[in-house]
Design an enzyme around this catalytic site. Structure first.
Site, PDB file in Angstrom:
ATOM      1  N   LYS A  53       0.446   5.364  -5.947  1.00 50.04           N
ATOM      2  CA  LYS A  53       0.346   5.041  -4.649  1.00 50.04           C
ATOM      3  C   LYS A  53       1.111   5.860  -3.591  1.00 50.04           C
ATOM      4  O   LYS A  53       0.516   6.266  -2.474  1.00 50.04           O
ATOM      5  CB  LYS A  53       0.247   3.488  -4.510  1.00 50.04           C
ATOM      6  CG  LYS A  53      -0.779   2.750  -5.514  1.00 50.04           C
ATOM      7  CD  LYS A  53      -0.218   1.182  -5.747  1.00 50.04           C
ATOM      8  CE  LYS A  53      -1.300   0.650  -6.548  1.00 50.04           C
ATOM      9  NZ  LYS A  53      -1.015  -0.708  -6.712  1.00 50.04           N
ATOM     10  N   GLN A  97       3.464  -5.393  -6.611  1.00 56.17           N
ATOM     11  CA  GLN A  97       2.763  -5.253  -8.014  1.00 56.17           C
ATOM     12  C   GLN A  97       2.849  -6.066  -9.035  1.00 56.17           C
ATOM     13  O   GLN A  97       4.063  -6.562  -9.236  1.00 56.17           O
ATOM     14  CB  GLN A  97       3.633  -3.717  -8.366  1.00 56.17           C
ATOM     15  CG  GLN A  97       2.784  -3.093  -9.710  1.00 56.17           C
ATOM     16  CD  GLN A  97       1.452  -2.577  -9.426  1.00 56.17           C
ATOM     17  OE1 GLN A  97       1.345  -2.110  -8.211  1.00 56.17           O
ATOM     18  NE2 GLN A  97       0.415  -2.784 -10.397  1.00 56.17           N
ATOM     19  N   ASP A 118      -3.814  -5.517  -0.326  1.00 48.22           N
ATOM     20  CA  ASP A 118      -4.538  -5.727  -1.661  1.00 48.22           C
ATOM     21  C   ASP A 118      -5.813  -6.580  -1.145  1.00 48.22           C
ATOM     22  O   ASP A 118      -6.763  -6.604  -2.038  1.00 48.22           O
ATOM     23  CB  ASP A 118      -3.742  -6.444  -2.562  1.00 48.22           C
ATOM     24  CG  ASP A 118      -2.969  -5.578  -3.426  1.00 48.22           C
ATOM     25  OD1 ASP A 118      -3.325  -4.507  -3.610  1.00 48.22           O
ATOM     26  OD2 ASP A 118      -2.003  -6.007  -4.240  1.00 48.22           O
TER      27      ASP A 118
END
Length: 292
Positions: A53, A97, A118
């Site tokens: 990412k 995460q 997200d």
């Protein structure tokens, strides 16, 4: 019939080029998007995903803000980092995460919904149900964008989604039935009676149940689009392991389009994460200043 490949890697590269122009426009306004990540522990898979990412961010001009915490970090310490990123104007969007081994719902709920890249904050999922603009879940958004970029017809299509998870199956059904997509969706799962019949009737099949080889060639209508989103780790007799999807390779001989795993939806999830980061920066830049 040999299926045409829905190439997520190629679309990711195209979207990065498009986002570079938007990042440059923000820079002209004195705004630099910043992606924050919180990683707890040393899980190799999680570390790879976080690294990927940030490599993506570097390619398009987005600043990286990493908070890597050791295994055993307490819930309160993680929440303190979340509060720090919520308050940091340089961080226009961030994620924690998963998995963390902690109360992930409490951690997710503590994230500022406007910085939720997200798209899984309870508030943002609620706005999705109500049909109001908000950050959208990355994997479902990536699935839809992958279909659009390959001109797979969505409007009026019958879509069978196999998998009821919160990251893919449930939000994807809501997104596909919006007026902008106009698909008709059947949401199935491992407990569905006559799953083969439900899959066989679909124009588009999205397999996201996490069951290796669940979707076989005899279950797929010739010419259908099949997207493999499932991720499982399979251990061989010799002790070696590999990542397996939900779709049996024989489906390639029946489907009209096929999204492989890896190389299909995975890169699109990364593309949509980048898009959410840039959109968050654009929204923040357009927001009136306090006292203005």
């Amino acid at each position: 019939m040999t299926a045409r490949i829905l190439d997520g890697k190629a679309v990711l590269a195209t979207i990065k080029d498009e986002l570079k122009a938007r990042v440059a426009a923000l820079a002209d306004r004195g705004v630099v998007p910043g992606l924050g990540t919180v990683l707890v522990g040393d899980d190799p898979g999680s570390r790879w995903y976080v690294g990927a990412k940030h490599r993506d961010c570097a390619e398009i001009g987005v600043t990286s803000i990493r908070r890597d915490l050791p295994a055993g970090t307490s819930q309160d310490d993680v929440l303190a980092v979340v509060a720090e990123l919520n308050a940091d104007p340089a961080c226009t969007g961030f994620l924690v995460q998963q998995p963390t081994g902690l109360d992930e719902f409490a951690i997710l709920s503590a994230v500022d919904p406007t910085k939720d890249v997200d798209g899984l904050h309870p508030t943002n999922l609620g706005w999705l149900v109500l049909g109001k603009p908000a950050p959208l879940p990355c994997t479902p958004m990536g699935i839809i964008e992958l279909l659009r970029r390959h001109d797979v017809p969505i409007a009026g299509a019958k879509v069978t989604v196999v998998g009821r998870g919160i990251t893919v199956g449930r939000p994807l059904g809501l997104m596909l039935t919006r007026r902008s997509e106009n698909a008709t969706v059947t949401l199935c799962h491992t407990g569905t009676r006559d799953l083969a019949d439900e899959v066989r009737s679909a124009d588009i099949v999205v397999a996201a149940a996490g069951v290796p080889g669940l979707i076989t060639a005899d279950m797929v209508r010739p010419g259908a689009a099949v997207l493999d989103v499932g991720v499982s780790r399979v251990v061989a007799e010799d002790g070696t392991s590999r990542v397996a999807g939900d779709v049996d390779p024989g489906v390639l001989d029946v489907a009209g389009w096929f999204s492989p795993n890896p190389g299909g939806v995975g890169p699109m999830t990364r593309a949509m994460l980048l898009s959410n980061v840039v959109e968050a920066a654009e929204r923040a830049a357009d927001r009136p200043s306090v006292g203005a």
